[in-house]
Scaffold this active site. Structure first.
Site, PDB file in Angstrom:
ATOM      1  N   GLU A   1      69.153 -47.422  36.586  1.00  0.00           N
ATOM      2  CA  GLU A   1      68.456 -47.779  35.025  1.00  0.00           C
ATOM      3  C   GLU A   1      66.873 -47.415  35.245  1.00  0.00           C
ATOM      4  O   GLU A   1      66.254 -47.669  36.327  1.00  0.00           O
ATOM      5  CB  GLU A   1      68.659 -49.334  34.786  1.00  0.00           C
TER       6      GLU A   1
ATOM      7  N   LYS B   1      71.031 -48.898  25.485  1.00  0.00           N
ATOM      8  CA  LYS B   1      71.566 -50.192  26.220  1.00  0.00           C
ATOM      9  C   LYS B   1      71.706 -51.285  24.974  1.00  0.00           C
ATOM     10  O   LYS B   1      70.737 -51.321  24.408  1.00  0.00           O
ATOM     11  CB  LYS B   1      70.696 -50.571  27.097  1.00  0.00           C
TER      12      LYS B   1
ATOM     13  N   CYS C   1      73.502 -51.647  33.045  1.00  0.00           N
ATOM     14  CA  CYS C   1      73.303 -52.799  33.449  1.00  0.00           C
ATOM     15  C   CYS C   1      73.720 -54.377  32.911  1.00  0.00           C
ATOM     16  O   CYS C   1      75.031 -54.245  33.149  1.00  0.00           O
ATOM     17  CB  CYS C   1      71.824 -53.182  33.932  1.00  0.00           C
TER      18      CYS C   1
HETATM   19  C1  ACM Z   1      69.614 -55.839  33.692  1.00  0.00           C
HETATM   20  O1  ACM Z   1      70.067 -55.626  32.684  1.00  0.00           O
HETATM   21  N1  ACM Z   1      68.687 -54.956  34.151  1.00  0.00           N
HETATM   22  C2  ACM Z   1      69.967 -57.016  34.814  1.00  0.00           C
END
Ligand code: ACM
Length: 266
Positions: A39, A110, A143
């Site tokens: 990420e 995201k 993530c």
């Molecule tokens: C995350 O979403 N970077 C823990």
């Protein structure tokens, strides 16, 4: 096909140094057809302010980082998924970008933001796209999306064969235990590329993994080392959704009952 995850620590605020590291790591990963990076790999993660995140962001179509990845794809005949600190207008998104030799193939933003990300990024507004890579269908989640089975089910319903999961995980072991269960329930492959190292007060937990359609761990990384993990998969195994000769999750589902319980996406 061969699939790889690159577990490393981007250098917060120093794109040239990150690219120098990746140049070497991608050479090691070059036998793979598809390579997954962590990420926010173009910027680092633990920003001291939104302003710092802004300064370290790039637009998809004017990105030094994505141009570098695309050139690597051209030289080495692979495709890359990478986390990407994306600027669009006056907004920032925590994105995952699918890059090939001709440039960007797909972008996912995201959906479920973690901790201080809520002060920096907009929640994703692209939904849950799945992209074609030749005959193979590739989805991306990022993530903290690991907590939301809905996102993983949508990937399954949209026919993803492989879900790429760029991550900067900080809660030891939780996602690494959960992601293989998402793979079993949906019968697809998952490549979880986590980062290592410490930034400000956050320590990232490594233990990247690639798992198969039965949730079996095909290859797994160390908690702290920089590593390239490569394995061979047969992606079309993900097209077989049967668990027994009388059970197949897409046809055994009961969406009419889920809807009655208020699952509005059903
Ligand atoms: C995350 O979403 N970077 C823990």
């Amino acid at each position: 096909m061969k699939i790889a995850v690159v577990q490393f620590a981007p250098v917060l605020g120093n794109l040239d140094a990150t690219i120098a590291k990746l140049r070497l790591l991608l050479k090691e990963a070059a036998p793979a057809d598809l390579i997954v990076l962590p990420e926010l790999a173009n910027s680092g993660y633990a920003f001291s302010s939104r302003e710092q995140a802004w300064l370290l962001s790039e637009k998809v179509n004017e990105s030094v980082y994505l141009t570098f990845l695309s050139e690597e794809c051209r030289k080495n005949h692979f495709t890359v998924v990478s986390g990407f600190n994306e600027r669009d207008g006056n907004k920032l998104f925590n994105s995952a970008v699918l890059v090939g030799s001709d440039g960007v193939i797909g972008n996912y933003r995201k959906t479920h933001l973690f901790l201080n990300e809520k002060d920096i990024f907009e929640p994703g507004d692209f939904g849950f796209p799945v992209f074609s890579l030749g005959d193979i269908r590739v989805g991306m989640l990022i993530c903290f999306d690991w907590v939301f089975p809905e996102a993983w089910r949508i990937m399954g319903l949209k026919g993803a064969d492989i879900v790429c999961h760029p991550s900067n995980l900080v809660l030891p072991g939780l996602a690494q235990r959960t992601v293989p269960a998402h793979a079993v329930c949906n019968r697809y492959f998952v490549a979880l590329a986590n980062r290592i190292g410490t930034e400000n007060d956050l320590t990232f937990t490594g233990n990247s993994l690639i798992c198969g359609t039965k949730g079996e761990i095909l290859i797994e990384g160390d908690a702290t080392l920089e590593q390239v993990l490569i394995t061979t998969i047969e992606p079309f195994q993900a097209r077989d959704k049967s668990l027994t000769k009388r059970n197949n999750w897409p046809s055994d589902r009961r969406p009419e009952l889920y809807r009655k319980e208020g699952l509005t996406d059903e």
